[in-house]
Design a protein around this motif. Sequence first.
Motif: not given
Length: 455
Positions: A98-119
């Motif tokens: 959900s939109a409201g949970l996104f900053p919590t998970y991103a801020g705590e390091g639970h999400l993978f930075p997908v932009e590192t896969l833009f190769v």
Amino acid sequence: MKKLMALLLAAVMITSLGLVLTACDSDDGPPEGVPVITMMFWGGLEEKEAVEQVAADFNKLNEGRVFVNAMHVPNIDYPAKLATMIASNEAPDIAYLSAGLFPTYAGEGHLFPVETLFVGEDEGFLDGVLDAAIWNYAGTVYGFSTAQVNLLITYNQEIFDNLGVEYPPANFEDALSWDDFVNLAQRVTVDRNGNNALHPDFNPAQIRTWGVRTHTALNNIILLAYSNGATLLNEDGTDTNFDSPEWIDTFNKFNDLIFKYHVAPSIAEAESLPAEAMLSGAQAMNFDGKWSLLAYNRQDFPLGCAVFPDLGNGPFTMSAPGVTAIFSQSEYPELAWEFFKFKMDAENGATSLYTEGLWQPIQSIWYTDPDKLAFWTDNPAHPPSFQGAVIDMALRTEQVVALPATYIRQWTEVLNIMNPLIQRVLSEQFECTGDILREAQALITSTGAFGGRFD
């Protein structure tokens, strides 16, 4: 951890009610030694079946190399289930958020930075994605909208035809001024004696057909506020701006629709309407979202689509989706990204969710390439007016208001203060809503509810 669990359990999911916990068993399971990618998601029966089909198609194409397990979880159980999996070091590879949970998970390091896969072949991937569908945290891309679901006005063409009233416009250039929109709503608001809201004998206590339904979501008010010259944040971006003259005027306009012009039901009046009021003829227009086209498509219903009114700065739209992200615990982020991209493509199994009206693609080529556009819109679920009201508006990036949850850290806390205000405005008549808006803004400021930006 207790704080995280509390946040998750209180989160508001923004899609339709889910069913039971299931896993995709379209195959006998992965061969021994094949990497397994778990995709966790919510949604109704249509979404469950479509995502499972995407996984089955992907597995067939990649047999012996990778296997996707599609795990459906009911909305009500979803936050707690996801939190438990993360705490147990068993996070899914990909999951809806959900939109409201996104900053919590991103801020705590639970999400993978997908932009590192833009190769390689994906080096320019972001260039082909609609701006509103990109989810950033602290300048890093961590996910994409599960689908676009733009806001629009839907209406019952038959009501307009029977009354001899022109349809609300679908095109940006033809958007009605506020006064003209009110006049249109008055002409299709009819009492039980057949008098419209402009007739001297109109009886507002005996309304057969309401002109428009506004609903209580702040997103609809935001669109009109931006058209009215308002901004959500103050000049330096340090707080919300609900006490500005433009916001006050916009809230007054919503209140006037109900209590001055009698073209929209109050909350109490709306409770007596049938569940599908526009289908039954109890209302002519609806401040709505793209997702509703799925339900209308399954009825013999003469649907029309229109842009919101123009209060001085053109009509605006917004997409109000959830986000899909790869989790940092994934052992195979590159393979997860392959499935992520496969699922984004409207031709890869989830086709029914696009063609039947629930979703819009997040990649711009599905809007600009005539053949690809026809693939998902040339069907009864998407009337001709959909082109102007949704396709054209989605591409007018300057008229697409960013979903506040995509950049405001504590948007749920802001809503906890603003939602009771909206309930009041849609329930009681006010000469001016300024006092309660100033009170709400003061409370947001004093409690630190805004919490700053995270993008």
